[in-house]
Design an enzyme around this catalytic site. Structure first.
Site, mmCIF file in Angstrom:
data_model
loop_
_atom_site.group_PDB
_atom_site.id
_atom_site.type_symbol
_atom_site.label_atom_id
_atom_site.label_comp_id
_atom_site.label_asym_id
_atom_site.label_seq_id
_atom_site.Cartn_x
_atom_site.Cartn_y
_atom_site.Cartn_z
ATOM 1 N N SER A 189 0.838 -1.203 0.000
ATOM 2 C CA SER A 189 0.000 0.000 0.000
ATOM 3 C C SER A 189 0.871 1.251 0.000
ATOM 4 O O SER A 189 0.538 2.246 0.635
ATOM 5 C CB SER A 189 -0.887 0.004 1.236
ATOM 6 O OG SER A 189 -0.066 -0.151 2.382
ATOM 7 N N GLY A 190 2.012 1.155 -0.695
ATOM 8 C CA GLY A 190 2.857 2.334 -0.840
ATOM 9 C C GLY A 190 2.284 3.224 -1.940
ATOM 10 O O GLY A 190 1.081 3.189 -2.236
ATOM 11 N N TRP A 238 2.678 3.124 -5.247
ATOM 12 C CA TRP A 238 2.123 2.387 -6.386
ATOM 13 C C TRP A 238 0.982 1.464 -5.923
ATOM 14 O O TRP A 238 -0.048 1.345 -6.589
ATOM 15 C CB TRP A 238 3.229 1.596 -7.080
ATOM 16 C CG TRP A 238 2.920 0.886 -8.368
ATOM 17 C CD1 TRP A 238 3.460 -0.296 -8.771
ATOM 18 C CD2 TRP A 238 2.065 1.314 -9.449
ATOM 19 N NE1 TRP A 238 3.002 -0.628 -10.019
ATOM 20 C CE2 TRP A 238 2.152 0.336 -10.462
ATOM 21 C CE3 TRP A 238 1.239 2.415 -9.661
ATOM 22 C CZ2 TRP A 238 1.422 0.422 -11.660
ATOM 23 C CZ3 TRP A 238 0.514 2.507 -10.857
ATOM 24 C CH2 TRP A 238 0.613 1.518 -11.825
ATOM 25 N N PHE A 284 11.167 -6.493 0.684
ATOM 26 C CA PHE A 284 10.247 -7.050 1.676
ATOM 27 C C PHE A 284 9.559 -8.332 1.200
ATOM 28 O O PHE A 284 8.769 -8.932 1.938
ATOM 29 C CB PHE A 284 9.181 -6.009 2.059
ATOM 30 C CG PHE A 284 9.777 -4.727 2.577
ATOM 31 C CD1 PHE A 284 10.757 -4.741 3.569
ATOM 32 C CD2 PHE A 284 9.392 -3.500 2.064
ATOM 33 C CE1 PHE A 284 11.335 -3.571 4.038
ATOM 34 C CE2 PHE A 284 9.954 -2.311 2.524
ATOM 35 C CZ PHE A 284 10.930 -2.348 3.517
ATOM 36 N N LYS A 330 15.564 -1.024 -15.223
ATOM 37 C CA LYS A 330 15.455 0.402 -15.593
ATOM 38 C C LYS A 330 15.723 1.303 -14.393
ATOM 39 O O LYS A 330 16.116 2.459 -14.542
ATOM 40 C CB LYS A 330 14.132 0.708 -16.274
ATOM 41 C CG LYS A 330 12.877 0.507 -15.425
ATOM 42 C CD LYS A 330 12.499 1.697 -14.599
ATOM 43 C CE LYS A 330 11.497 1.330 -13.534
ATOM 44 N NZ LYS A 330 11.236 2.410 -12.594
ATOM 45 N N ARG A 336 11.642 8.627 -8.755
ATOM 46 C CA ARG A 336 12.296 8.888 -7.466
ATOM 47 C C ARG A 336 13.785 8.557 -7.520
ATOM 48 O O ARG A 336 14.604 9.250 -6.912
ATOM 49 C CB ARG A 336 11.627 8.039 -6.368
ATOM 50 C CG ARG A 336 10.172 8.352 -6.194
ATOM 51 C CD ARG A 336 9.460 7.306 -5.353
ATOM 52 N NE ARG A 336 9.416 6.002 -6.011
ATOM 53 C CZ ARG A 336 8.733 4.953 -5.557
ATOM 54 N NH1 ARG A 336 8.025 5.063 -4.449
ATOM 55 N NH2 ARG A 336 8.738 3.808 -6.207
#
Ligand code: NAD
Ligand code: 13P
Length: 350
Positions: A11-12, A14, A98, A206, A270
């Site tokens: 639930s970050g 993305w 994770f 990438k 980022r």
């Protein structure tokens, strides 16, 4: 036919953007999908309140995707086993570091008939020097098939419903169509291809190229240099797939997961941003990740380190000077200024 239950594991930035889409799509295809979608949330406290409670009450992930409402049928759950136990499709979307821990927790606790879709850009470590694709790791660990979704998909832009594309790699045509229904919208267009491995490797590698693009920006080297770095990066991605995975279809690199994701990440991601600041401030990657990303995680520097180990072990660093240099700059063995010297005699020019 029983309806398909979906669980989103992550639930970050993305994970939340894709939850926004899935929450709407399961209602659109209500004959096919169960309306309630569980979303595993790594619990944390935000101003004295649990993030899961905030999401379930306000329908907004105020930390990782502020300003975007999720549909109320997305239910935040802090226990990954509880979230996943009844799911038919598990959508993995956590930072790659994770994955092993979460899969260990899920082992033996999910439906044996479940399938999975990984949106994770990165690898896992098979041993000290060998890397494993996340999809393979999930398949082997949980004994369920795993497809992948990769593309030029900066989360905030996807969540804002700006037009873009993505690539699903799935060998099973029927499941590929179900996954497409779950993900595609008017402005988020999905192409399904069969080559899972090449799609996934494009997504993972990438992020290393994006770090190099960030160094170029930090050094103020301009657009031509950045274009050269992106092209050399693309060639190294192609050669990496060739060397370690053998047969592949060149057309994959022209999908959203290929050249398009490279472009968007090298301009808007980022990894690029943090690596630009790495040059400009002299701080470490870890310091900048903590300072600039508010809990979001970088994938590029860690992937560069992992890939460097694999290249060294196979005596292949000379064939991948861009990948190797990104790692050696991130760990301060080389200076950002050394980047050009390291790629000036790239095998591309032989
Ligand atoms: P993120 O970097 O925004 O957030 C980090 C997440 O990790 C948070 O949900 C946090 O709660 C969680 N977390 C922290 N510690 C944890 C732990 N010990 N165990 C489990 N979870 C923990 O995450 P993201 O952007 O959703 O990235 C997930 C994957 O999606 C990555 O592989 C990334 O490359 C990929 N991706 C990201 C984007 C994007 O624009 N953000 C786009 C496409 C793909
Ligand atoms: P960053 O992790 O560099 O932001 O890249 C996001 C992404 O994968 C866009 O497709």
């Amino acid at each position: 036919m029983p309806k398909i239950r979906i669980c989103i594991i992550g639930s970050g930035n993305w994970g939340s953007a894709i939850a926004k889409i899935i929450g709407i799509n399961v209602k659109k295809f209500e004959d096919k999908f169960e309306e309630e979608v569980m979303m595993y949330v790594y619990e944390e406290m935000i101003e004295g309140k649990k993030l899961t409670d905030i999401i379930n009450e306000t329908h907004e992930n105020v930390k990782y995707l502020p300003g975007h409402k999720l549909s109320p049928n997305i239910i935040a759950v802090p226990d990954v086993v509880e979230a996943a136990k009844n799911a038919d499709i598990l959508i993995f979307v956590v930072p790659h570091q994770f994955v092993p821990g979460l899969c260990t927790a899920l082992l033996g606790k999910i439906k044996s008939s479940a399938v999975s879709l990984s949106l994770i850009k990165g690898f896992t470590q098979e041993n000290d020097t060998k890397l494993k694709l996340i999809s393979k790791f999930i398949e082997e660990k949980l004994k369920i098939p795993c497809s992948v979704l990769m593309g030029a998909n900066l989360s905030n832009e996807v969540a804002s419903d700006y037009f873009c594309e993505t690539t699903i790699g799935c060998k099973d045509k029927i499941m590929g169509a179900i996954m497409k229904d779950c993900i595609q919208t008017e402005n988020f267009r999905v192409r399904v291809v069969e080559e899972i491995e090449a799609v996934e490797i494009c997504g993972a590698l990438k992020n290393i190229v994006a770090c190099a693009a960030g160094f170029v920006d930090g050094l103020d080297l301009g657009d031509n240099t950045k274009a050269a770095v992106i092209r050399l990066g693309l060639m190294e991605i192609v050669n990496y797939v060739k060397l370690f995975y053998g047969k592949f279809n060149m057309s994959i690199f022209f999908e959203s997961c290929g050249i398009a994701d490279l472009i968007t990440t090298c301009y808007g991601g980022r990894n690029r941003r943090v690596c630009e600041q790495f040059v400009k401030t002299g701080k470490t990657i870890k310091e900048l990740e903590d300072e600039l990303l508010n809990g979001q995680k970088l994938q590029g520097p860690l992937t560069a380190e992992e890939v460097y180990g694999m290249l060294k072990d196979s005596n292949s660093t000379a064939k991948f000077p861009l990948f190797a240099t990104v790692h050696r700059i991130c760990n301060k063995e080389l200076k950002p200024n050394d980047l050009i010297e390291q790629i000036r005699n790239h095998p591309e020019y032989e």
